[in-house]
Scaffold this motif. Structure first.
Motif, PDB file in Angstrom:
ATOM      1  N   LYS A   1       3.659  49.111 -16.164  1.00 25.45           N
ATOM      2  CA  LYS A   1       2.573  49.076 -15.181  1.00 25.45           C
ATOM      3  C   LYS A   1       2.645  50.280 -14.246  1.00 25.45           C
ATOM      4  N   ALA A   2       3.857  50.633 -13.838  1.00 18.99           N
ATOM      5  CA  ALA A   2       4.036  51.734 -12.888  1.00 18.99           C
ATOM      6  C   ALA A   2       3.816  53.108 -13.527  1.00 18.99           C
ATOM      7  N   LEU A   3       4.180  53.279 -14.795  1.00 20.14           N
ATOM      8  CA  LEU A   3       4.187  54.610 -15.403  1.00 20.14           C
ATOM      9  C   LEU A   3       3.014  54.896 -16.338  1.00 20.14           C
ATOM     10  N   LEU A   4       2.339  53.871 -16.787  1.00 18.11           N
ATOM     11  CA  LEU A   4       1.334  54.037 -17.842  1.00 18.11           C
ATOM     12  C   LEU A   4       0.259  55.071 -17.500  1.00 18.11           C
ATOM     13  N   SER A   5      -0.238  55.062 -16.307  1.00 15.83           N
ATOM     14  CA  SER A   5      -1.325  55.992 -15.972  1.00 15.83           C
ATOM     15  C   SER A   5      -0.850  57.447 -15.911  1.00 15.83           C
TER      16      SER A   5
END
Length: 162
Positions: free
Chosen positions: A92-96
């Motif tokens: 969730k934190a790194l995907l973007s």
């Protein structure tokens, strides 16, 4: 609470770039007769770096409170995130921010969430087919355990009808 929420956006972007360059996102099948469907589905997010940077890795691991560090005999330090909730939080934190490992991260999330809904051998086999996709996404050399092997065993043991 997401373990990675306390990281600054720049730290998340840095970690995503680090993962893209010197990391690995993978899910594997392992035979395990103690499991209901005779296979275990294990997922890992790992970062690799020279032991010279142990202090840096300790800081990253401590900031996120996820995973563990392992020193290898070849002079490499690994930061391994193996528990599924920490993986989901990290995704969730790194995907973007991820560029090269985006597909692997999305697939891992789908597999982890799907595992929670398994009720039948057909459900389990469907997830094993998702795991097979890692062969195309990663540089998998020797994937011996795959959905075809799982299907054979499940049929043999009466856990799946052909």
């Amino acid at each position: 609470m997401n373990k990675f929420d306390k990281l600054k956006e720049i730290d998340k972007a840095y970690l995503a770039g680090f993962l893209d360059a010197d990391g690995s996102v993978y899910v594997k099948l392992t035979k395990n007769k103690t499991y209901r469907y005779r296979y275990q589905i294990s997922s890992y997010i790992a970062f690799y770096q020279s032991n010279k940077h142990l202090d840096f890795f300790e800081k990253l691991q401590r900031k996120s409170a996820a995973g563990y560090l392992r020193k290898r005999k070849d002079g490499i330090i690994e930061w391994i995130v193996g528990d599924e909730q920490s993986q989901l939080d990290m995704i969730k934190a790194l995907l973007s921010y991820s560029q090269l490992k985006e597909k692997q991260l999305r697939l891992m999330r789908k597999i982890i969430l799907s595992k929670r809904k398994v009720k039948t051998g057909v459900d389990f086999l469907r997830i094993c087919r998702l795991v097979d996709r890692y062969k195309q996404l990663n540089y998998s050399k020797k994937r011996i355990q795959n959905s075809k092997e799982v299907k054979k065993l499940l049929c043999k043991e009466g856990l799946l009808t052909p």
